[in-house]
Design an enzyme around this catalytic site. Structure first.
Site, PDB file in Angstrom:
ATOM      1  CE1 TYR A 144      -9.907  21.842  15.188  1.00 43.68           C
ATOM      2  CE2 TYR A 144      -9.402  24.130  15.697  1.00 43.68           C
ATOM      3  CZ  TYR A 144      -9.730  23.145  14.781  1.00 43.68           C
ATOM      4  OH  TYR A 144      -9.866  23.464  13.449  1.00 43.68           O
ATOM      5  CD  GLU A 151      -5.606  18.284  11.640  1.00 39.42           C
ATOM      6  OE1 GLU A 151      -5.829  18.843  10.548  1.00 39.42           O
ATOM      7  OE2 GLU A 151      -6.461  18.180  12.530  1.00 39.42           O
TER       8      GLU A 151
END
Length: 214
Positions: A144, A151
């Protein structure tokens, strides 16, 4: 007799698992077939299925709120929203779609979801596995973190395509909004990791206590 809620949540998790399995298999097969050239058209080959899976993931917020799924609402809310915001941005900016980092992002999203949905399926069937439990709450966290970094790279790369159009009224505030979103992404990601660590501790302790009682 299985209840409608049980059949629904099982079907949802199975659909997501199959969808992400197809995306990952397609991405890997294309990479081994076309090499680095496959990175440029990952979005065109799997973008529709990825968009469908991420759009449906909004339902998970309601699953948790309604009690169908037992999980912390805030971390899941952040994860779902950040994925859909980024996906919308990639869809809107065609220049970003062919970037290798988009392929990396899709790969990380698939790893995250393929660590989670098999565990959820086993829990629905009341056949939890310590291996899947550990993978879901331990391996999930570093993947994650990598996903959030990826991102951020995509958003940073998107800025150069928005700044030349800053004179257009529709784009006046977009670069500033994306910079603000980068900051929110870092804060939200940090809070989510903190919540996930608490969730990991809770579930692993619960598992070991159940085993000791047996």
């Amino acid at each position: 007799m299985y209840s409608f809620r049980l059949v629904y949540i099982f079907s949802y998790n199975l659909f997501q698992f199959c969808g992400h399995t197809w995306i990952l298999a397609n991405t890997i097969a294309r990479f081994f077939t076309f090499g680095r050239d496959a990175l440029a058209d990952t979005f065109y080959s799997v973008g529709f299925v990825m968009s469908l899976c991420q759009l449906l993931s909004i339902l998970e917020i309601f699953h948790i709120a309604d009690g169908i799924e037992k999980a912390r609402l805030f971390p899941r809310f952040i994860q779902v929203i950040e994925k859909n915001i980024l996906l919308i941005m990639v869809i809107m900016l065609e220049e970003i779609q062919s970037k290798p980092v988009v392929c990396v992002q899709f790969f990380l999203w698939n790893i995250l979801d393929l660590l989670r949905y098999p565990h959820e399926l086993l829990c629905v069937m009341e056949r939890p596995s310590i291996t899947m439990l550990w993978s879901r709450y331990s391996l999930w966290i570093p993947v994650y973190i990598l996903s959030v970094v990826s991102e951020g790279v995509i958003i940073y790369q998107a800025l150069q395509y928005l700044e030349p159009s800053a004179s257009h009224p529709a784009y006046i505030h977009l670069p500033s909004l994306l910079m603000l979103y980068l900051l929110l992404l870092a804060v939200g990601g940090s809070v989510t990791v903190w919540q996930l660590l608490k969730e990991r501790k809770h579930h692993l302790e619960k598992w070991f206590k159940r085993k000791r009682k047996k």
